[in-house]
Design a protein around this motif. Sequence first.
Motif, PDB file in Angstrom:
ATOM      1  N   UNK A 191      46.285  46.312  62.524  1.00  0.00           N
ATOM      2  CA  UNK A 191      44.816  46.322  62.628  1.00  0.00           C
ATOM      3  C   UNK A 191      44.343  46.736  64.010  1.00  0.00           C
ATOM      4  N   UNK A 192      44.948  47.762  64.574  1.00  0.00           N
ATOM      5  CA  UNK A 192      44.629  48.183  65.938  1.00  0.00           C
ATOM      6  C   UNK A 192      43.389  49.056  65.979  1.00  0.00           C
ATOM      7  N   UNK A 193      42.782  49.098  67.150  1.00  0.00           N
ATOM      8  CA  UNK A 193      41.639  49.968  67.421  1.00  0.00           C
ATOM      9  C   UNK A 193      41.729  50.460  68.857  1.00  0.00           C
ATOM     10  N   UNK A 194      41.161  51.647  69.098  1.00  0.00           N
ATOM     11  CA  UNK A 194      41.040  52.139  70.465  1.00  0.00           C
ATOM     12  C   UNK A 194      39.574  52.161  70.871  1.00  0.00           C
ATOM     13  N   UNK A 195      39.332  52.190  72.174  1.00  0.00           N
ATOM     14  CA  UNK A 195      37.983  52.440  72.663  1.00  0.00           C
ATOM     15  C   UNK A 195      38.073  53.255  73.947  1.00  0.00           C
ATOM     16  N   UNK A 196      37.015  54.000  74.236  1.00  0.00           N
ATOM     17  CA  UNK A 196      36.950  54.809  75.447  1.00  0.00           C
ATOM     18  C   UNK A 196      36.336  53.983  76.560  1.00  0.00           C
ATOM     19  N   UNK A 197      37.118  53.730  77.599  1.00  0.00           N
ATOM     20  CA  UNK A 197      36.663  52.991  78.768  1.00  0.00           C
ATOM     21  C   UNK A 197      36.012  53.993  79.718  1.00  0.00           C
ATOM     22  N   UNK A 198      34.689  54.089  79.643  1.00  0.00           N
ATOM     23  CA  UNK A 198      33.960  55.073  80.437  1.00  0.00           C
ATOM     24  C   UNK A 198      33.985  54.748  81.921  1.00  0.00           C
ATOM     25  N   UNK A 199      34.208  53.497  82.278  1.00  0.00           N
ATOM     26  CA  UNK A 199      34.260  53.117  83.693  1.00  0.00           C
ATOM     27  C   UNK A 199      35.496  53.686  84.381  1.00  0.00           C
ATOM     28  N   UNK A 200      36.627  53.681  83.687  1.00  0.00           N
ATOM     29  CA  UNK A 200      37.889  54.135  84.275  1.00  0.00           C
ATOM     30  C   UNK A 200      38.445  55.373  83.582  1.00  0.00           C
ATOM     31  N   UNK A 201      37.639  55.971  82.722  1.00  0.00           N
ATOM     32  CA  UNK A 201      37.988  57.247  82.097  1.00  0.00           C
ATOM     33  C   UNK A 201      39.354  57.202  81.420  1.00  0.00           C
ATOM     34  N   UNK A 202      39.526  56.240  80.543  1.00  0.00           N
ATOM     35  CA  UNK A 202      40.792  56.069  79.838  1.00  0.00           C
ATOM     36  C   UNK A 202      40.518  55.591  78.424  1.00  0.00           C
ATOM     37  N   UNK A 203      41.457  55.864  77.535  1.00  0.00           N
ATOM     38  CA  UNK A 203      41.365  55.308  76.182  1.00  0.00           C
ATOM     39  C   UNK A 203      42.327  54.135  76.096  1.00  0.00           C
ATOM     40  N   UNK A 204      41.816  53.038  75.582  1.00  0.00           N
ATOM     41  CA  UNK A 204      42.587  51.796  75.531  1.00  0.00           C
ATOM     42  C   UNK A 204      42.814  51.381  74.089  1.00  0.00           C
ATOM     43  N   UNK A 205      44.022  50.990  73.809  1.00  0.00           N
ATOM     44  CA  UNK A 205      44.437  50.541  72.494  1.00  0.00           C
ATOM     45  C   UNK A 205      44.609  49.028  72.477  1.00  0.00           C
ATOM     46  N   UNK A 206      44.032  48.408  71.442  1.00  0.00           N
ATOM     47  CA  UNK A 206      44.233  46.975  71.206  1.00  0.00           C
ATOM     48  C   UNK A 206      44.874  46.782  69.841  1.00  0.00           C
ATOM     49  N   UNK A 207      45.719  45.795  69.735  1.00  0.00           N
ATOM     50  CA  UNK A 207      46.313  45.467  68.444  1.00  0.00           C
ATOM     51  C   UNK A 207      46.455  43.966  68.283  1.00  0.00           C
ATOM     52  N   UNK A 208      46.655  43.565  67.055  1.00  0.00           N
ATOM     53  CA  UNK A 208      46.811  42.158  66.697  1.00  0.00           C
ATOM     54  C   UNK A 208      48.279  41.871  66.426  1.00  0.00           C
ATOM     55  N   UNK A 209      48.818  40.847  67.060  1.00  0.00           N
ATOM     56  CA  UNK A 209      50.193  40.422  66.843  1.00  0.00           C
ATOM     57  C   UNK A 209      50.168  39.267  65.852  1.00  0.00           C
TER      58      UNK A 209
END
Length: 571
Positions: A310-328
């Motif tokens: 059930x992971x999702x990514x989001x664009x971190x506009x402050x640090x110009x990166x895409x971040x992935x989160x997932x559930x363990x």
Amino acid sequence: MAMMSVVWFLGLCSVLFGYGVEVEASHHLYRNLQSLQSNSINQPYRTGFHFQPSKNWMNGPMIYKGIYHLFYQYNPLGAVWGNIVWAHATSTDLINWIHHDHAIYPSEPFDINGCWSGSTTFLPGEKPAILYTGIDPQNRQVQNIAVPKNLSDPYLREWIKPVDQNPLMTPINGINASSFRDPTTAWKGPDGRWRVIIGSKINRRGLAILYRSKDFIHWIKSKHPLHSAKRTGMWECPDFFPVSVHGKNGVDTSEISPSVKHVLKVSLDDTKHEYYTVGTYYHDKDKYIPDHGSIDDDSGLRYDYGKFYASKTFFDSEKNRRILWGWINESSSVSDDVKKGWSGVQAIPRTLWLDKTGRQLIQWPVEEIKALRTNRVDLPTQDLKGGSVLRIPVVTASQADVEISFELPKLEDAEIFDPSSVDPQLLCSQKQASVGGKSGPFGLLVLASAKLEEQTAIFFRVFKDHKIHNKYVVVMCSDQSRSSLGQGLDKTTYGAFLNVDPLHDKLSLRSLVDHSIVESFGGEGKTCITARVYPKLAIGEGAHLYAFNNGAEKVRISSLTAWSMKKAQIN
């Protein structure tokens, strides 16, 4: 100013009606266990730096005015699935968190039977809007909108659901009412219209149903899905986003240009695995086509080959990166979850970018996690003979970050790879850490007891290609078969192929160890495996960390650095 579309992950995509009526159920509702609370005082398995609430069942984030917001699916009444609300926490560094009141909970006819997963998009004026799946009185899955009550509040503590607008999308025109959920972050096309996809299926064909809107309120279903794939079943938690073909910087979700590729990730309800493809988005036709060689089913590329869903990514506009989160998710039984009073943890957020080959994604823990490192230990370069174990003197082996790199001085005698071994997990299960070979197994033993009765092994094996001279096959394994003397636990061994050349590249491994979690990154983030383990002896001061080589040939540890990890502040 470019339009910023930000997504956050909402934990597990809930697919069981919260009042006991099954709707394509992927979770059983333990109604009789909802209010039971743990009497346990000792909590050796609670994490020190992975996000989790103080108790009960849980299973993402956006950034607004410099503050990260994590919304997640949560059961306030028990340590099992049910009564799901949108819980809410904020952070300035993605590591330390403050909890707030629940953001969204069942209250209106369009979500009275459940508030399930969704995503956030930033509208003009940097106004965040949540699209989420609600369950209506007919047990249909419908798509709703929620907006902040007070935009001047950087913590966005209150959200409202416009009654006169909801639901925005309903399962009509042949859509299966129990297979219509989890809207993605929306993106804006060159024509100025918003697009969003919603997970669904027809029989066993997985679908990413596409909707378009001019105003983000009135949505029209496209005649064809953005993409579909046969024999994949229900697509949960779809995620669709661009990645730069040059460098590691992330790009906004609405970015469409020749300098980006697109990624489509889906969570498969049938197998509880995720896979992703890299391909091309044809915005004029609103069609996504995976690249040649990008496998479009459960045997394709995965973010993580262990406990990760059930992971999702989001664009971190402050640090110009895409971040992935997932559930363990858990490896313990429901009864054990009730006894300990909680279940489910968030993985460490990972920065994500496209590999130089353009064929796969690279993941690495966010830089902020380094702030928790303490008591650094460096070991000199040394050879590790076959059949040997080296203790790594980490002060707190149950809460550690370790990086190690191996070189293989001799590869010509490596075992020949069996071309029928196309399933790396099966290969790792058959050749566990205790099964010696020529070049491997070698790697780390974490959460290990003093006499190694308990151990979680993360390791590599290297094989010769059966056809091509001087070509090798590397498999990375996470072996939980001896992780605990306890009974009733899922001790599955995980495995994945690692796309590195051991003739010219060092075999690197990084593992984040946190009491009951082991997140491992092989080949500098090319392959990731997360394990959930519950040792009986290797807890607290009884946990140890080792490097090992159970192969016939020696390996060289070219570098080894380990740290104890401080506890994150999650209040």
